[in-house]
Scaffold this motif. Sequence first.
Motif, short mmCIF file in Angstrom:
data_model
loop_
_atom_site.label_atom_id
_atom_site.label_comp_id
_atom_site.label_asym_id
_atom_site.label_seq_id
_atom_site.Cartn_x
_atom_site.Cartn_y
_atom_site.Cartn_z
N UNK A 51 3.53 1.27 31.64
CA UNK A 51 4.06 2.05 30.53
C UNK A 51 3.03 2.34 29.47
N UNK A 52 1.82 1.78 29.60
CA UNK A 52 0.79 1.98 28.58
C UNK A 52 0.50 3.45 28.33
N UNK A 53 0.52 4.25 29.38
CA UNK A 53 0.19 5.65 29.24
C UNK A 53 1.41 6.53 29.14
N UNK A 54 2.56 5.94 28.83
CA UNK A 54 3.77 6.72 28.63
C UNK A 54 4.16 6.60 27.16
N UNK A 55 3.91 7.66 26.42
CA UNK A 55 4.23 7.67 24.99
C UNK A 55 5.67 8.18 24.85
N UNK B 253 -3.48 12.77 22.57
CA UNK B 253 -2.53 13.03 23.65
C UNK B 253 -1.45 11.96 23.65
N UNK B 254 -1.86 10.71 23.37
CA UNK B 254 -0.90 9.61 23.23
C UNK B 254 -1.61 8.43 22.58
N UNK C 298 -2.03 4.43 22.70
CA UNK C 298 -1.85 3.33 23.65
C UNK C 298 -1.51 2.04 22.93
N UNK C 299 -2.09 1.81 21.75
CA UNK C 299 -1.87 0.58 21.00
C UNK C 299 -2.80 0.58 19.80
N UNK C 300 -3.14 -0.60 19.32
CA UNK C 300 -4.06 -0.65 18.20
C UNK C 300 -4.31 -2.05 17.69
N UNK C 301 -5.20 -2.14 16.73
CA UNK C 301 -5.48 -3.35 15.97
C UNK C 301 -5.51 -2.92 14.51
N UNK C 302 -5.47 -3.85 13.53
CA UNK C 302 -5.49 -3.44 12.13
C UNK C 302 -6.63 -2.47 11.82
N UNK C 303 -6.27 -1.32 11.34
CA UNK C 303 -7.26 -0.32 10.95
C UNK C 303 -7.55 0.73 12.00
N UNK C 304 -7.10 0.51 13.24
CA UNK C 304 -7.45 1.43 14.31
C UNK C 304 -6.30 1.61 15.30
N UNK C 305 -6.12 2.84 15.75
CA UNK C 305 -5.20 3.13 16.85
C UNK C 305 -6.03 3.50 18.08
N UNK C 306 -5.66 2.95 19.22
CA UNK C 306 -6.34 3.27 20.47
C UNK C 306 -5.61 4.45 21.11
N UNK C 307 -6.34 5.53 21.33
CA UNK C 307 -5.72 6.80 21.74
C UNK C 307 -6.31 7.33 23.04
N UNK C 308 -5.50 8.10 23.73
CA UNK C 308 -5.98 8.92 24.83
C UNK C 308 -6.12 10.34 24.31
#
Length: 268
Positions: free
Chosen positions: A259-263, A92-93, A95-105
């Motif tokens: 703004x974290x949840x606004x893609x 859905x969007x 939120x951010x990430x770290x090397x190797x991973x995206x944090x998603x909703x």
Amino acid sequence: MTPPSFSVYGLATPLIHPGDDVAEHLISAAERSECRGFEGGDVVVVAESAVATAEGRVVRLADLEPSGKALRLADEYHMDPRHVEVVLQESDRVVGGIPGFLLCMKNGTLLPNAGIDASNAPHGSVVLLPVDPDASAARLRAAIGERSGADVGVIVIDSRTHAMRLGCCGVAIGCSGIPSVIDERGKKDLFGRELEVTKRAVADCIASAAELVMGEAGECVPAAVVRGIGLPVGDYAGVATIDASECLFMGVALHADPSLLVDDDRKP
């Protein structure tokens, strides 16, 4: 009062392929297992990768053309651009990430890489989450009940990390036939104080117990039977979730940065 006890039995199956009848695999595995088939009141726990694979949710990375956004995120987080493209399509969007991973909703849940997994997937492919894990659990429950005669609960589970903790444990992403959460509010603690906020995530607790016998690698044990847990089995459906604003971790983050949840990066 004697506390309740329960047993957990791993269910070993052949390798699951797209189009396979998962319920039939599980019934056969249960009959071969020490549990000697399903009984009423059992909770059947199934790995999302097995369910998703049978449902055809397998994607070949070679078939993907990364978008500009996927290329930018892949460069920033050191990922395969094709993997990032699948994550973007399934999220859905971001939120951010770290090397190797995206944090998603995704579907009201915060999770890494939109739940997409390359482990236990054919070479060069990834396995997506089931489209509707609650519906998948309901279909499995109906099929098992019809063929075995046992009224069981079914949980579809995934492995997830928790904030500031090392390692993974099981979490329910689909549920049918048992309550996923039990409200303990109004009960008394050891000193007579009334519980005001406590709710037990029983489906998640069962998921973690089952993962101890299912494993995470090449065990080919994609399911388990939890027997004697004492939960009511009946007309229960779905995994309970909450809005991000009600979550302790996300709520604090949102307060600091709404703004974290606004893609707003919609560029391809």
